[in-house]
Design a protein around this motif. Structure first.
Motif, mmCIF file in Angstrom:
data_model
loop_
_atom_site.group_PDB
_atom_site.id
_atom_site.type_symbol
_atom_site.label_atom_id
_atom_site.label_comp_id
_atom_site.label_asym_id
_atom_site.label_seq_id
_atom_site.Cartn_x
_atom_site.Cartn_y
_atom_site.Cartn_z
ATOM 1 N N LEU A 111 0.830 -1.209 0.000
ATOM 2 C CA LEU A 111 0.000 0.000 0.000
ATOM 3 C C LEU A 111 0.865 1.260 0.000
ATOM 4 C CD1 LEU A 111 -2.776 -1.057 2.546
ATOM 5 C CD2 LEU A 111 -3.035 -0.772 0.079
ATOM 6 N N ALA A 112 1.914 1.273 0.843
ATOM 7 C CA ALA A 112 2.795 2.443 0.898
ATOM 8 C C ALA A 112 3.500 2.647 -0.440
ATOM 9 C CB ALA A 112 3.820 2.269 2.016
ATOM 10 N N ALA A 113 3.947 1.555 -1.053
ATOM 11 C CA ALA A 113 4.632 1.657 -2.348
ATOM 12 C C ALA A 113 3.677 2.163 -3.428
ATOM 13 C CB ALA A 113 5.208 0.298 -2.740
ATOM 14 N N VAL A 118 1.902 6.922 -6.835
ATOM 15 C CA VAL A 118 0.888 7.908 -7.214
ATOM 16 C C VAL A 118 1.381 9.322 -6.923
ATOM 17 C CG1 VAL A 118 -1.413 8.778 -6.692
ATOM 18 C CG2 VAL A 118 -1.041 6.316 -6.928
ATOM 19 N N THR A 119 1.984 9.530 -5.727
ATOM 20 C CA THR A 119 2.399 10.876 -5.331
ATOM 21 C C THR A 119 3.691 11.306 -6.011
ATOM 22 O OG1 THR A 119 3.545 9.948 -3.415
ATOM 23 C CG2 THR A 119 1.276 10.681 -3.091
ATOM 24 N N GLY A 120 4.577 10.352 -6.321
ATOM 25 C CA GLY A 120 5.823 10.668 -7.019
ATOM 26 C C GLY A 120 6.762 11.495 -6.176
ATOM 27 N N ALA A 121 7.497 12.379 -6.834
ATOM 28 C CA ALA A 121 8.569 13.130 -6.174
ATOM 29 C C ALA A 121 8.048 14.257 -5.296
ATOM 30 C CB ALA A 121 9.511 13.703 -7.230
ATOM 31 N N ILE A 155 3.650 3.051 6.452
ATOM 32 C CA ILE A 155 5.038 2.811 6.851
ATOM 33 C C ILE A 155 5.123 2.647 8.371
ATOM 34 C CG2 ILE A 155 7.346 3.831 6.978
ATOM 35 C CD1 ILE A 155 6.827 5.087 4.241
ATOM 36 N N SER A 156 4.390 3.498 9.096
ATOM 37 C CA SER A 156 4.372 3.399 10.562
ATOM 38 C C SER A 156 3.796 2.062 11.010
ATOM 39 C CB SER A 156 3.574 4.550 11.167
ATOM 40 O OG SER A 156 4.186 5.788 10.881
#
Length: 376
Positions: A111-113, A118-121, A155-156
């Motif tokens: 999910l985090a990946a 989607v959000t990119g840089a 991530i948390s």
């Protein structure tokens, strides 16, 4: 689990919300609403709802891998502090436990990946200190903020669940790895001890730093590790006992023409809470204290016990191990089974009987261990 309502069903697994779950939505609304008004409150509640969608997917990861190993999953319950998947029985092999435990965090990694792709840089990495999960009000409500926040949350969740302490996934993974090179009970003791040591460290850090949440986590981990160690020791003791050691061989039984008033007399004059309805040595059904109370509330007359008895009762052999019976009760979500020698009914065994047998066996086991020491 009591005080929970089913909201969905996936792969035969009930997904339930605990009655206290709205508290976490209120928390999100208050945190964001204090900084951004009504729009922020709605945004905060939405964030918490999406966070628990991720928690649900985490628990489904555990559950689907368990089902792949033919381990039944009774339900997933969502609580304010997280979710729990209730398995019908423990995995039989360390490799199974390792894969089941790892599946939950693996879902959050995916999910985090996916969110990062989607959000990119444009992502803001400064939020990875975990504060965003508590305060969460550093940015204006927006789609970008939502995605970054969810990525940080996943991530948390991964990092938190990989802490090598029960009842977290990391503790189960540690136990599974140790069980591959030593016996299961020793592996549990080592993993539980490691978890409690970590909990003490977390508690000290929380007290020194004034972090109440960290102290709460430390208490949760410490007692969770102790409970896991106790349950494993209990299962080990149960493997030494048989059903024939636990059922009441002198239990009162009922005849098909008995009425509820007879059961009331038995309940008032004995400690027995469950009664088999027997005819010619065969069990027709079972009447419990709960059945009698419901009948008294629903009927003014005195009905026959055959009208209120439970006809479907799982059967076990007197030679079966109590650990097998305990596992059967867990899988079937029942507290009562009937003991049969072929077609002949012998008696009933309840969850309370198993708990009592376990307590007695544990005391006797401790006494046997003490005798050599006292003799020396």
């Amino acid at each position: 689990m009591n005080w929970s309502a089913t909201i969905a069903r996936v792969s035969g697994i009930d997904i339930k919300l605990h009655v206290t779950f709205p508290l976490v939505l209120l928390l999100g609304a208050l945190q964001w609403g204090s900084a951004h008004g009504p729009t922020g409150a709605a945004f905060g509640a939405l964030l918490m709802a999406l966070l628990f969608l991720c928690v649900t997917l985490h628990e489904l990861g555990h559950s689907l891998v368990a089902q792949a190993f033919r381990i039944p999953v009774r339900e997933i319950v969502l609580l304010p502090l997280g979710g729990v998947a209730l398995l019908g029985r423990m995995p039989e092999k360390p490799r199974q436990e390792l894969l089941i435990a790892a599946a939950g965090p693996a879902v959050n990694v995916v999910l985090a990946a996916a969110i990062y792709l989607v959000t990119g840089a444009t992502i803001g990495w400064e939020g990875l200190d975990g504060k965003g999960l508590v305060a969460g009000t550093r940015a204006e409500p927006s789609l970008g903020t939502l995605l970054v926040w969810l990525m940080e949350a996943n991530i948390s969740l991964v990092l938190f669940n990989l802490i090598p302490a029960f009842p977290l996934d990391g503790g189960r993974m540690l136990r599974a790895g140790l069980a591959m090179v030593t016996d299961y009970q020793r592996a549990t003791r080592i993993a539980a001890g490691t978890g409690q040591l970590l909990a003490v460290g977390l508690g000290v850090l929380g007290v020194v730093g004034g972090n109440f949440l960290l102290v709460l986590v430390a208490v949760f981990v410490f007692f969770g590790a102790g409970m896991e160690s106790f349950q494993t020791a209990s299962r080990t003791v149960l493997t030494t006992l048989r059903v024939g050691d636990a059922y009441n061989k002198h239990a009162l039984t009922l005849a098909p023409d008995d009425r509820v008033s007879r059961v009331v007399d038995y309940l008032l004059t004995s400690y027995q809470p469950d009664f088999g309805v027997v005819h010619a040595g065969r069990l027709l059904g079972v009447v419990t204290r709960e059945d009698v109370l419901k009948a008294l509330a629903a009927h003014e007359e005195d009905p026959y016990v055959t009208g209120i008895m439970r006809r479907e009762v799982d059967r076990v052999d007197p030679g079966a191990g109590l650990d097998e019976v305990h596992q059967l009760m867990s899988e079937k979500s029942t507290r009562l089974v009937a003991v049969h020698d072929r077609e002949r009914f012998l008696g009933l065994v309840s969850a309370e009987d198993i708990a009592e047998a376990l307590a007695v066996a544990a005391v006797l086991q401790r006494r046997r261990r003490l005798r050599p020491a006292l003799a020396g």
